[in-house]
Design a protein around this motif. Structure first.
Motif, PDB file in Angstrom:
ATOM      1  N   PRO A  40     -71.881  12.075 -16.899  1.00  0.00           N
ATOM      2  CA  PRO A  40     -70.475  12.175 -16.534  1.00  0.00           C
ATOM      3  C   PRO A  40     -69.774  10.851 -16.768  1.00  0.00           C
ATOM      4  O   PRO A  40     -70.388   9.788 -16.740  1.00  0.00           O
ATOM      5  CB  PRO A  40     -70.511  12.520 -15.032  1.00  0.00           C
ATOM      6  N   ARG A  41     -68.483  10.885 -17.007  1.00  0.00           N
ATOM      7  CA  ARG A  41     -67.729   9.656 -17.212  1.00  0.00           C
ATOM      8  C   ARG A  41     -67.805   8.786 -15.973  1.00  0.00           C
ATOM      9  O   ARG A  41     -67.570   9.239 -14.865  1.00  0.00           O
ATOM     10  CB  ARG A  41     -66.282   9.986 -17.543  1.00  0.00           C
ATOM     11  N   VAL A  98     -57.335  14.266 -15.739  1.00  0.00           N
ATOM     12  CA  VAL A  98     -58.635  14.720 -15.256  1.00  0.00           C
ATOM     13  C   VAL A  98     -58.919  14.005 -13.939  1.00  0.00           C
ATOM     14  O   VAL A  98     -58.907  12.778 -13.870  1.00  0.00           O
ATOM     15  CB  VAL A  98     -59.751  14.422 -16.270  1.00  0.00           C
ATOM     16  N   GLN A 100     -61.728  13.277 -11.459  1.00  0.00           N
ATOM     17  CA  GLN A 100     -63.183  13.323 -11.357  1.00  0.00           C
ATOM     18  C   GLN A 100     -63.601  12.931  -9.951  1.00  0.00           C
ATOM     19  O   GLN A 100     -63.224  11.866  -9.448  1.00  0.00           O
ATOM     20  CB  GLN A 100     -63.840  12.393 -12.363  1.00  0.00           C
ATOM     21  N   CYS A 116     -72.124  21.084  -6.519  1.00  0.00           N
ATOM     22  CA  CYS A 116     -70.897  20.885  -7.295  1.00  0.00           C
ATOM     23  C   CYS A 116     -69.935  22.050  -7.096  1.00  0.00           C
ATOM     24  O   CYS A 116     -68.723  21.846  -6.936  1.00  0.00           O
ATOM     25  CB  CYS A 116     -71.230  20.747  -8.779  1.00  0.00           C
ATOM     26  N   SER A 120     -66.312  21.793  -5.467  1.00  0.00           N
ATOM     27  CA  SER A 120     -65.203  22.177  -6.331  1.00  0.00           C
ATOM     28  C   SER A 120     -64.279  23.177  -5.641  1.00  0.00           C
ATOM     29  O   SER A 120     -63.050  23.023  -5.664  1.00  0.00           O
ATOM     30  CB  SER A 120     -65.735  22.761  -7.635  1.00  0.00           C
ATOM     31  N   GLU A 140     -63.011  17.776 -12.190  1.00  0.00           N
ATOM     32  CA  GLU A 140     -64.426  17.681 -12.498  1.00  0.00           C
ATOM     33  C   GLU A 140     -65.174  17.183 -11.265  1.00  0.00           C
ATOM     34  O   GLU A 140     -64.771  16.199 -10.647  1.00  0.00           O
ATOM     35  CB  GLU A 140     -64.690  16.721 -13.671  1.00  0.00           C
ATOM     36  N   SER A 142     -69.038  16.063  -9.852  1.00  0.00           N
ATOM     37  CA  SER A 142     -70.392  15.717 -10.283  1.00  0.00           C
ATOM     38  C   SER A 142     -71.051  14.840  -9.239  1.00  0.00           C
ATOM     39  O   SER A 142     -70.407  14.299  -8.341  1.00  0.00           O
ATOM     40  CB  SER A 142     -70.362  14.976 -11.629  1.00  0.00           C
TER      41      SER A 142
END
Length: 229
Positions: A40-41, A98, A100, A116, A120, A140, A142
């Motif tokens: 993930p970023r 986005v 995150q 997750c 979410s 997103e 994670s």
């Protein structure tokens, strides 16, 4: 407006608000060894400065600013009540931002896709009410993964002895980027043993971002033990 919910990264059917939920599970240690992981970023900035909020004896919320702080303040009580801890909120992009969310389980059990999904759904409901971003955006969720960001004193202390990289807001001793062995942290200061063997005390308010460096030792330390039949 419509919301788009995407289980495990795919695009879902449209709903009332335009918002897509991508659910990303933490990569396993074996996937890192095989070079097949999806990471993930993990970039971000300004997430380590004071004040740091300690809840009770165990839960410490990382510091955020601006929009990220508003989102973190809105969602943290909900996910904490569910048995999770917030690791980081990061908002990237302009036309379709986005959002995150990185989280840990408070019981230190392995983070699963089901975790997750639960986060979410809960976070999506909270943000639908709070409506912090106008227009279309993506959510997103994670885990922090193996080479996780170090956003809390707890992270620095738990992974003391492992290699970390640090980027500073203002250079310290003529350096803005550091790499060395994490030695722990408290509410104000993180400690790093540099590659030349010298120890450095770093004000956490001066840390732009910090994260673990992927090493064989880190993979071994974070590998999930195999269950015996």
């Amino acid at each position: 407006m419509q919301r788009r919910r995407a289980p495990c990264g795919g695009a879902g059917p449209p709903h009332r608000k335009r918002q897509r939920h991508n659910i990303l599970a933490a990569p396993a240690a074996e996937a890192y060894r095989n070079g097949s992981h999806h990471h993930p970023r993990c970039t971000g900035g300004g997430l380590n400065g004071p004040p740091f909020l300690f809840l009770g004896t165990d839960i410490e919320r990382p510091h955020h600013e601006g929009l990220e702080a508003r989102i973190a303040d809105a969602i943290a009580p909900t996910i904490e009540h569910m048995g999770y801890e917030l690791v980081r909120v990061q908002v990237s992009g302009k036309e379709r931002p986005v959002v995150q969310i990185m989280a840990d389980r408070t019981d230190d059990a392995p983070f699963r896709v089901e975790d997750c999904e639960a986060i979410s759904h809960a976070v999506g409901a909270v943000l639908d009410v709070e409506d912090p971003i106008k227009g279309e955006w993506t959510l997103e969720v994670s885990s922090a993964g193996i080479d996780r960001p170090l956003t809390r004193a707890k992270d620095w202390n738990r992974y003391a002895g492992h290699v970390a990289s640090v980027e500073l807001l203002v250079p310290q001793e003529g350096r803005k980027r550091l790499k060395g062995t994490a030695l722990g942290a408290d509410a104000d200061t993180a400690r790093l043993r540099l590659e030349d063997g010298t120890d450095m005390d770093i004000p956490r308010s001066n840390i732009r971002r910090a994260k673990l460096v992927l090493t064989d030792e880190l993979i071994a330390a974070t590998a999930t033990p195999k269950q015996e039949n």
